[in-house]
Design a protein around this motif. Structure first.
Motif: not given
Length: 450
Positions: A239-243
């Motif tokens: 999971q990536v919390n910020l792009k």
């Protein structure tokens, strides 16, 4: 405290020649809002974020996940050693100053052993024999600065020991920008010395919906890897919390400007004053609106922050001209540098990470400067800043202030002298708050001294 020694000495000198009359007036708009019950004195607009800062649970979860592969007890003990080292860290001694110290120490040895009267040949022989004593004395007088190598393990130690206090200080500093400049909606963030990505998480609190680019620069590849790992929630997660988050090891050579540029707890890691100022100039050139610098609340941290402040304020060309947004209500020379020997620092309360023990409420002292490009608005009230914890006593409150004239002042607020509303505003204010008043100081000459 040294502050009180200075105050007593300064006041005694003033009293020899004049008496001082201080007039305090509450800001008219604030006074009207309180009269109309729009706000209460304890919530006046000069208040800053004073609550205890907690690291978000998702970040704590990521850190706990990362720590699973390491022996928690030994890591925490090593972490304490690194924290103590960082708090005691000083600026590297400049080369020209080292040469001065060497000459002073050599002369000191010469005087001690009465070598001034000896012949040059005998003096050289004796100095060779005393070289060990000279080197030992130099070690005592010259701070042995060395860069910290943030390998994988040291990066982990920094994450555990410094994330919570760094995060708290940054949340506090950025909060003031968010409430004082409601029109500021940054789309890009540049973080120099980004470490484990603390600035990214702090900025997310206020401008999550506005920021589309987070550009992070740190010379340690291990720090960058750890910061990216935290964004994913730890090891074994995708999971990536910020792009829009980017990591680099070097300052980019392009001329792209960023709305918000931050340099936190990084300048002490540069080897010289020249390197620090060159870095700051590069960062200022990459700033379109705000440059934020945060350092330890020590004398060394304050020295660096003031160095940045003076350097930027001395830039007079139109495009790069700027002013102090906070904490100073003025652009004059810092009065603490001129008249005092204590740092201009502030304090934030934070909850430590619950790793290996229950979370505790701690205090972090820090120095900072927020510089904004352009010129100060004419309607900026430049309220005085409370630069030490107010002394709240029975029927009076003592506030130590830095005023828009670039002076340190101390005012004893009472309801009878200043009015109930002004008194309650002062009484409810904390260290670091702005006090919504104007201070008029007049010297009245004592003719009897003539």
């Amino acid at each position: 405290m040294n502050y009180y020694k200075y105050k007593k000495r300064f006041i005694s000198l003033i009293r020899q020649f004049s008496s001082v009359k201080t007039t305090v007036k509450l800001d008219e708009n604030v006074s009207n809002d309180i009269s109309n019950s729009t706000i209460k004195p304890r919530y006046h607009p000069g208040r800053t974020l004073s609550k205890t800062i907690h690291v978000p649970n998702n970040i704590i979860g990521s850190i706990q996940n990362i720590l699973e592969d390491h022996p928690a007890k030994s890591v925490i003990e090593d972490c304490k050693i690194l924290i103590r080292y960082l708090k005691a860290r000083l600026t590297p001694v400049e080369k020209n100053h080292i040469n001065v110290i060497k000459r002073e120490v050599t002369q000191e040895i010469l005087n001690k052993y009465n070598l001034d009267t000896a012949s040059e040949e005998k003096k050289e022989k004796l100095l060779l024999g005393l070289n060990g004593k000279i080197q030992e004395r130099l070690k005592q007088k010259i701070y042995n600065w060395t860069p910290i190598q943030y390998n994988e393990y040291n990066s982990l130690l920094y994450l555990l020991g410094r994330f919570a206090p760094d995060y708290a200080a940054l949340v506090r500093v950025l909060y003031e920008i968010s409430i004082k400049d409601l029109q500021f909606k940054p789309r890009s963030l540049f973080d120099f010395g980004s470490g484990v990505g603390t600035v990214t998480w702090a900025a997310k609190n206020y401008w999550d919906k506005n920021l589309f680019e987070y550009f992070n620069v740190d010379s340690s590849a291990h720090m960058n890897d750890l910061a990216q790992l935290m964004l994913k929630g730890g090891r074994g997660t995708t999971q990536v919390n910020l792009k829009g988050v980017f990591y680099r090891q070097f300052l980019p050579a392009n001329n792209i400007a960023y709305d918000l540029v931050v340099c936190s707890y990084s300048l002490l890691e540069l080897p010289s004053r020249r390197a620090r100022l060159q870095t700051i100039l590069n960062l200022w050139n990459k700033t379109s609106q705000y440059l934020v610098v945060v350092e330890q609340g020590s004398n060394a941290g304050f020295q660096i922050v003031n160095e940045v402040r003076e350097f930027i304020l001395n830039i007079k060309d139109g495009i790069n001209q700027g002013y102090v947004f906070s904490p100073c209500p003025h652009d004059a020379s810092c009065p603490r540098i001129l008249y005092d020997d204590t740092p201009c620092n502030f304090e934030v309360s934070y909850a430590s990470l619950p790793l290996g023990a229950a979370s505790k409420i701690c205090k972090e002292r820090y120095c900072y400067i927020v510089l904004k490009k352009g010129s100060r608005n004419e309607d900026d009230p430049q309220w005085p800043r409370i630069v030490r914890e107010p002394l709240v006593r029975s029927r009076h409150t003592i506030c130590r202030l830095c005023t828009k004239e670039g002076k340190l002042d101390e005012i004893i607020f009472t309801a009878s002298k200043h009015g109930k509303v002004t008194y309650h505003c002062a009484r409810s204010s904390k260290w670091g708050d702005l006090l919504p008043i104007s201070v008029d100081i007049k010297e009245i000459k004592d003719d009897s001294t003539e």
